[in-house]
Design an enzyme around this catalytic site. Structure first.
Site, PDB file in Angstrom:
ATOM      1  N   ASP A   1       0.839  -1.194   0.000  1.00 41.03           N
ATOM      2  CA  ASP A   1       0.000   0.000   0.000  1.00 41.03           C
ATOM      3  C   ASP A   1       0.883   1.257   0.000  1.00 41.03           C
ATOM      4  O   ASP A   1       1.903   1.299  -0.684  1.00 41.03           O
ATOM      5  CB  ASP A   1      -0.969  -0.036   1.185  1.00 41.03           C
ATOM      6  CG  ASP A   1      -2.130   0.933   1.036  1.00 41.03           C
ATOM      7  OD1 ASP A   1      -3.086   0.604   0.300  1.00 41.03           O
ATOM      8  OD2 ASP A   1      -2.074   2.031   1.618  1.00 41.03           O
TER       9      ASP A   1
ATOM     10  N   TYR B   1      -3.157  10.545   0.892  1.00 38.86           N
ATOM     11  CA  TYR B   1      -3.836  10.736  -0.386  1.00 38.86           C
ATOM     12  C   TYR B   1      -3.707  12.176  -0.876  1.00 38.86           C
ATOM     13  O   TYR B   1      -3.531  12.415  -2.071  1.00 38.86           O
ATOM     14  CB  TYR B   1      -5.318  10.359  -0.248  1.00 38.86           C
ATOM     15  CG  TYR B   1      -5.516   8.884  -0.047  1.00 38.86           C
ATOM     16  CD1 TYR B   1      -5.847   8.050  -1.109  1.00 38.86           C
ATOM     17  CD2 TYR B   1      -5.364   8.297   1.214  1.00 38.86           C
ATOM     18  CE1 TYR B   1      -6.011   6.691  -0.937  1.00 38.86           C
ATOM     19  CE2 TYR B   1      -5.514   6.939   1.403  1.00 38.86           C
ATOM     20  CZ  TYR B   1      -5.841   6.139   0.327  1.00 38.86           C
ATOM     21  OH  TYR B   1      -5.979   4.789   0.500  1.00 38.86           O
TER      22      TYR B   1
ATOM     23  N   HIS C   1      -5.081  -7.654  -0.520  1.00 36.06           N
ATOM     24  CA  HIS C   1      -4.293  -6.450  -0.273  1.00 36.06           C
ATOM     25  C   HIS C   1      -3.600  -6.461   1.091  1.00 36.06           C
ATOM     26  O   HIS C   1      -2.493  -5.952   1.225  1.00 36.06           O
ATOM     27  CB  HIS C   1      -5.227  -5.240  -0.376  1.00 36.06           C
ATOM     28  CG  HIS C   1      -4.536  -3.920  -0.333  1.00 36.06           C
ATOM     29  ND1 HIS C   1      -3.641  -3.516  -1.300  1.00 36.06           N
ATOM     30  CD2 HIS C   1      -4.612  -2.898   0.561  1.00 36.06           C
ATOM     31  CE1 HIS C   1      -3.201  -2.294  -1.016  1.00 36.06           C
ATOM     32  NE2 HIS C   1      -3.774  -1.897   0.106  1.00 36.06           N
TER      33      HIS C   1
END
Length: 396
Positions: A179, A313, A372
């Site tokens: 990630d 982000y 993930h």
């Protein structure tokens, strides 16, 4: 030299009681957004109620607290940033142990590595390598201070983690992540940080060169990434990312003191990006439920981390250009790189794609299952891959 200060991760009982009061006082919708909504508009009400009821009625925070508190936690200040981390020395063969930096992503925490740490620290067989472990909380996560401004990127985080490793006495080390942590260890592996000798990642976005012939499994990996990203005007699953990279304070405040808000926003990813067929990443699995609810609880107990964690982000590369970013000359991994890819990841990668992001791919393994959150879902596979890869390229 910065001081390394022992840190107590215990959550006061009043705070624990408050969490469960707030959960109990929450009214969930009784009908879906439209009839027969299923999972098309977000998690189904059936799944929502199942996770909510587990967190409220079956989850044991004392058990989670015991797990968290078994590790040695510390804080230190590097470049005016307060950093929380776990540091554990190998339990066996310390003189030959490999220093390993483990970096989580979003919506994970340091707890993401709980299921692999014991095996890495204390292998059961004499021929298996042991590791010294350093497991930090990314800036803005849990007890680590949030990034100071919008200019702080994961490349800056790599710099302070390199300093952290050397502050702990490790003049050389290796690193593993998935990630957002991928871009931390990618930066460490570019050759700019000579102390980092090898990098392993379980997410390595890379686009195979045009004209590359893909087999069925490789095409499925590319289709999975396409499913996740979507297209212009049809963003697929990107709603959460668009909100965080544009208005993180808006939703950050909304979730900050709202456990069910956290459950929905974070918990959704543990459905969409997990291999539900594996049964280890399903709400039918008590261990997975426990790990997920521990993660949700950590976000609630460490305000404003649900908000400041969103800066990953806001400040960093967008999903649509991951592969372009990774293929740039200055971002290529030049130390030995190991890649473990899982079919239900957001970006499972064909070998030809991984090769475009590095000059030194030394290990590549395609797993037939898993998603993930690899260290949560597939701890045995991840431990096995790290044991196989790192000793080839690191000598104590």
């Amino acid at each position: 030299m910065a001081d390394i200060i022992p840190f107590d991760p215990s959550i006061p009982k009043d705070e624990v009681d408050r969490l469960f009061r707030k959960l109990k006082d929450t009214r969930l919708p009784q009908i879906p957004i439209v009839p027969d909504a299923g999972h098309a508009y977000g998690p189904s009400l059936e799944r929502i109620n199942k996770l909510y009821n587990y967190w409220l009625n079956d989850f044991s925070w004392p058990d989670a607290q015991k797990q968290i508190s078994e590790w040695h936690h510390f804080t230190t200040v590097i470049q005016d940033l307060n950093v929380h981390f776990i540091h554990e020395e190998a339990r066996v063969r310390k003189e030959k142990a490999i220093p390993l930096l483990l970096v989580h992503g979003w919506p994970g925490t340091f707890f993401e590595f709980q299921n692999v740490m014991h095996a890495l620290l204390e292998p059961s067989e004499p021929d298996q390598p042991s590791f010294h472990l350093v497991v930090p909380s990314l800036p803005g996560f849990c007890w680590s201070q949030g990034p100071p401004d919008e200019k702080w990127t994961l490349q800056h985080t790599a710099r302070i983690y390199d300093k952290l490793m050397r502050l702990l006495g490790y003049q050389t080390y290796v690193a593993q992540a998935g990630d957002w942590g991928h871009w931390v260890v990618r930066e460490l592996g570019t050759g700019k940080y000579p102390a980092c000798k090898a990098v392993h990642t379980n997410m390595c976005p890379g686009a195979p060169p045009k004209g590359t012939k893909l087999n069925e499994k490789e095409q499925a990996a590319m289709d999975r990434a396409k499913w996740w990203i979507g297209d212009p005007l049809n963003e697929g699953h990107m709603g959460y990312a668009i909100e965080m990279r544009t208005r993180p304070q808006t939703i950050g405040v909304a979730f900050n003191d709202n456990p069910v808000g956290i459950m929905m926003f974070v918990g959704e990813k543990y459905q969409e990006l997990a291999d539900l067929s594996l049964k280890t990443a399903s709400l039918e699995n008590k261990q997975f439920n426990h790990d997920l609810c521990t993660t949700l609880s950590l976000y609630f107990f460490t305000p404003p981390s649900i908000m400041t964690s969103m800066l990953c982000y806001y400040n960093n590369v967008r999903h649509e250009v991951y592969t372009e970013f990774n293929a740039k000359e200055e971002n290529l991994i030049r130390v030995p790189l190991g890649v473990s890819t899982f079919p239900y990841d957001a970006f499972p990668v064909p070998k030809a794609g991984a090769e475009t992001t590095t000059t030194n791919l030394q290990f590549f393994k395609e797993h037939d299952h898993g998603g993930h959150f690899a260290c949560m879902e597939c701890p045995e596979e991840m431990v096995s891959d790290m044991r196989e890869f790192f000793p080839q390229f690191y000598k104590a």
